[in-house]
Enzyme design. Structure first.
Site, short mmCIF file in Angstrom:
data_model
loop_
_atom_site.label_atom_id
_atom_site.label_comp_id
_atom_site.label_asym_id
_atom_site.label_seq_id
_atom_site.Cartn_x
_atom_site.Cartn_y
_atom_site.Cartn_z
N LEU A 289 0.85 -1.20 0.00
CA LEU A 289 0.00 0.00 0.00
C LEU A 289 0.88 1.24 0.00
CD1 LEU A 289 -2.67 -1.11 2.61
CD2 LEU A 289 -2.94 -1.00 0.13
N GLY B 223 3.98 0.49 4.83
CA GLY B 223 5.35 0.91 5.11
C GLY B 223 5.46 1.48 6.53
N ASP C 141 7.85 9.98 7.90
CA ASP C 141 8.87 10.77 7.18
C ASP C 141 8.41 12.17 6.81
OD1 ASP C 141 7.04 10.09 5.25
OD2 ASP C 141 8.52 9.61 3.73
N ASN D 100 6.53 13.12 4.65
CA ASN D 100 6.55 13.21 3.17
C ASN D 100 7.91 13.58 2.57
OD1 ASN D 100 3.86 12.61 3.27
ND2 ASN D 100 3.22 14.76 3.19
N ARG D 101 8.98 13.28 3.30
CA ARG D 101 10.32 13.55 2.77
C ARG D 101 10.66 12.63 1.61
NH1 ARG D 101 12.00 13.63 7.78
NH2 ARG D 101 12.95 11.57 7.82
N CYS E 141 8.37 3.78 -0.83
CA CYS E 141 7.76 2.44 -0.76
C CYS E 141 7.39 1.95 -2.16
CB CYS E 141 6.54 2.45 0.14
SG CYS E 141 6.98 2.76 1.85
N LEU F 112 -5.05 3.60 -1.31
CA LEU F 112 -6.44 3.53 -0.83
C LEU F 112 -7.27 4.46 -1.72
CD1 LEU F 112 -5.86 3.71 3.03
CD2 LEU F 112 -6.48 1.68 1.71
N LYS G 201 -2.54 13.11 0.37
CA LYS G 201 -3.33 12.00 0.90
C LYS G 201 -2.46 10.90 1.54
CE LYS G 201 -3.91 10.19 -3.84
NZ LYS G 201 -2.58 10.48 -4.25
N1 SAH Z 1 6.95 8.36 2.02
C1 SAH Z 1 6.31 7.19 2.52
C2 SAH Z 1 5.06 7.54 3.30
C3 SAH Z 1 4.94 6.81 4.58
S1 SAH Z 1 3.33 6.86 5.24
C4 SAH Z 1 6.07 6.22 1.37
O1 SAH Z 1 6.94 6.13 0.51
O2 SAH Z 1 5.05 5.53 1.34
C5 SAH Z 1 3.26 5.27 5.98
C6 SAH Z 1 2.63 4.16 5.16
O3 SAH Z 1 1.21 4.27 5.18
C7 SAH Z 1 2.98 4.13 3.69
O4 SAH Z 1 4.18 3.51 3.43
C8 SAH Z 1 1.82 3.34 3.11
O5 SAH Z 1 2.02 1.96 3.24
C9 SAH Z 1 0.67 3.75 3.98
N2 SAH Z 1 -0.14 4.81 3.35
C10 SAH Z 1 -0.21 6.11 3.71
N3 SAH Z 1 -1.09 6.78 2.94
C11 SAH Z 1 -1.61 5.87 2.08
C12 SAH Z 1 -2.57 5.92 1.04
N4 SAH Z 1 -3.19 7.04 0.73
N5 SAH Z 1 -2.85 4.79 0.34
C13 SAH Z 1 -2.22 3.61 0.65
N6 SAH Z 1 -1.31 3.51 1.64
C14 SAH Z 1 -1.00 4.61 2.35
#
Ligand code: SAH
Length: 304
Positions: free
Chosen positions: A183, A203, A207, A209-210, A215, A229, A241
């Site tokens: 996801l 994941g 972070d 959003n850095r 992932c 999602l 989002k």
């Molecule tokens: N920069 C990171 C963000 C981490 S947020 C990345 O590369 O994904 C933590 C985790 O929550 C993400 O890795 C993802 O698995 C999940 N996540 C957060 N928002 C999401 C979304 N809108 N749809 C699906 N998974 C999400």
């Protein structure tokens, strides 16, 4: 008699005269008591005196036994999930991939440990718990959970911790890599429903959003399917989002229960992330918003 008294004093560190002469009830003299009675009384006194100590020892021993039992269960791959009344297992599998320890500052590790705790407690409370797996558990996260958080995770039920990456679960749990869905908000694909034959990976990363696409790129490089999602299909967000680990799991819990993405999002995503004007404000939705304790509860501190 003198011999026995000396022996008892040495062994129990108690002066028999002191105990026996204080026996005001019977007012017996020590000379009139049999060896057996003296022994019995000394033993009783010693037993009473060490009560607190013994209780403490038993508590510690039980705790160690419980941890050992849990460890054995985990090693044997058993799901020691103890369901609460009215809970039904959803059979949906969720992995939290904690392989990003080197990507976070200490403060973010602290947040991630809180998010993991929240995931565990939500899974214990919700109507349809998922099977939870934490992989690549190590580094500063494990260090914090073992020290500051006093290894409490070791007695958590319904969640298994692995220091290996999620690949190891193919062998250990019989998962198939083709069934993995990573996801990520950065994916071009969207999940429309949750399926018990799939294994969803979140994941384990805080972070701010850095690391855009972190992932996504990891999953793609390993040939793992990715999906986001369906937020955009249902609600408008004030900011990006990207949600926290526990929010994603809570949304999954909600969807499993009510099978309605829109309600699931509105029940979990904090108000500040939703622009009021853009929400499709039907009376029912407003009512849902007002009554949702999850929205009113500020979970922002988890994403510091
Ligand atoms: N920069 C990171 C963000 C981490 S947020 C990345 O590369 O994904 C933590 C985790 O929550 C993400 O890795 C993802 O698995 C999940 N996540 C957060 N928002 C999401 C979304 N809108 N749809 C699906 N998974 C999400």
């Amino acid at each position: 008699m003198a011999d026995l008294k000396a022996k008892n004093k040495e062994f129990f560190n108690i002066d028999p005269d002191e105990i026996l002469n204080k026996d005001v009830k019977t007012n017996e003299s020590i000379e009139n008591l049999s060896k057996r009675t003296i022994k019995r009384r000394l033993k009783k006194k010693k037993w009473e005196e060490t009560k607190a100590e013994r209780r403490k020892y038993k508590k510690e021993r039980d705790k160690i036994k419980k941890l050992e039992k849990h460890k054995k269960h985990v090693e044997a791959g058993m799901h020691s999930i103890k369901l609460k009344k009215n809970q039904i297992p959803s059979e949906i599998k969720v992995i939290i991939d904690c392989g990003f320890d080197d990507k976070m500052i200490d403060k973010e590790i602290v947040s991630l440990s809180s998010q993991l705790t929240r995931c565990y407690s939500d899974n214990r409370k919700c109507a349809y718990p998922v099977e939870l797996y934490v992989t690549s558990f190590g580094g500063r996260l494990a260090e914090r959970m073992k020290t500051v958080l006093k290894s409490q995770y070791m007695s958590w039920r319904g969640i298994q911790f692995f220091d290996e990456s999620y690949d190891a679960l193919c062998e250990k749990e019989g998962f198939s890599k083709e069934d993995f869905i990573y996801l990520t908000a950065d994916s071009e694909n969207t999940v429309h429903e949750l399926n018990k034959n799939k294994i969803y990976i979140i994941g384990g990363l805080v972070d701010k959003n850095r690391y855009k696409n972190l992932c996504l790129d990891k999953a793609k490089s390993q040939g793992i399917y990715t999906a986001q999602l369906p937020i955009e299909n249902h609600i408008k967000m004030a900011s990006r989002k990207v949600l926290t680990v526990n929010q994603v799991l809570e949304i999954m819990h909600q969807w499993i229960e009510i099978k309605d993405w829109e309600k699931a999002f509105l029940n979990v995503i904090p108000m500040r992330k939703l622009p009021q004007s853009k929400i499709n404000n039907t009376d029912q939705q407003l009512k849902d918003l007002e009554t949702s304790s999850l929205i009113l509860e500020d979970i922002g501190d988890l994403s510091q």
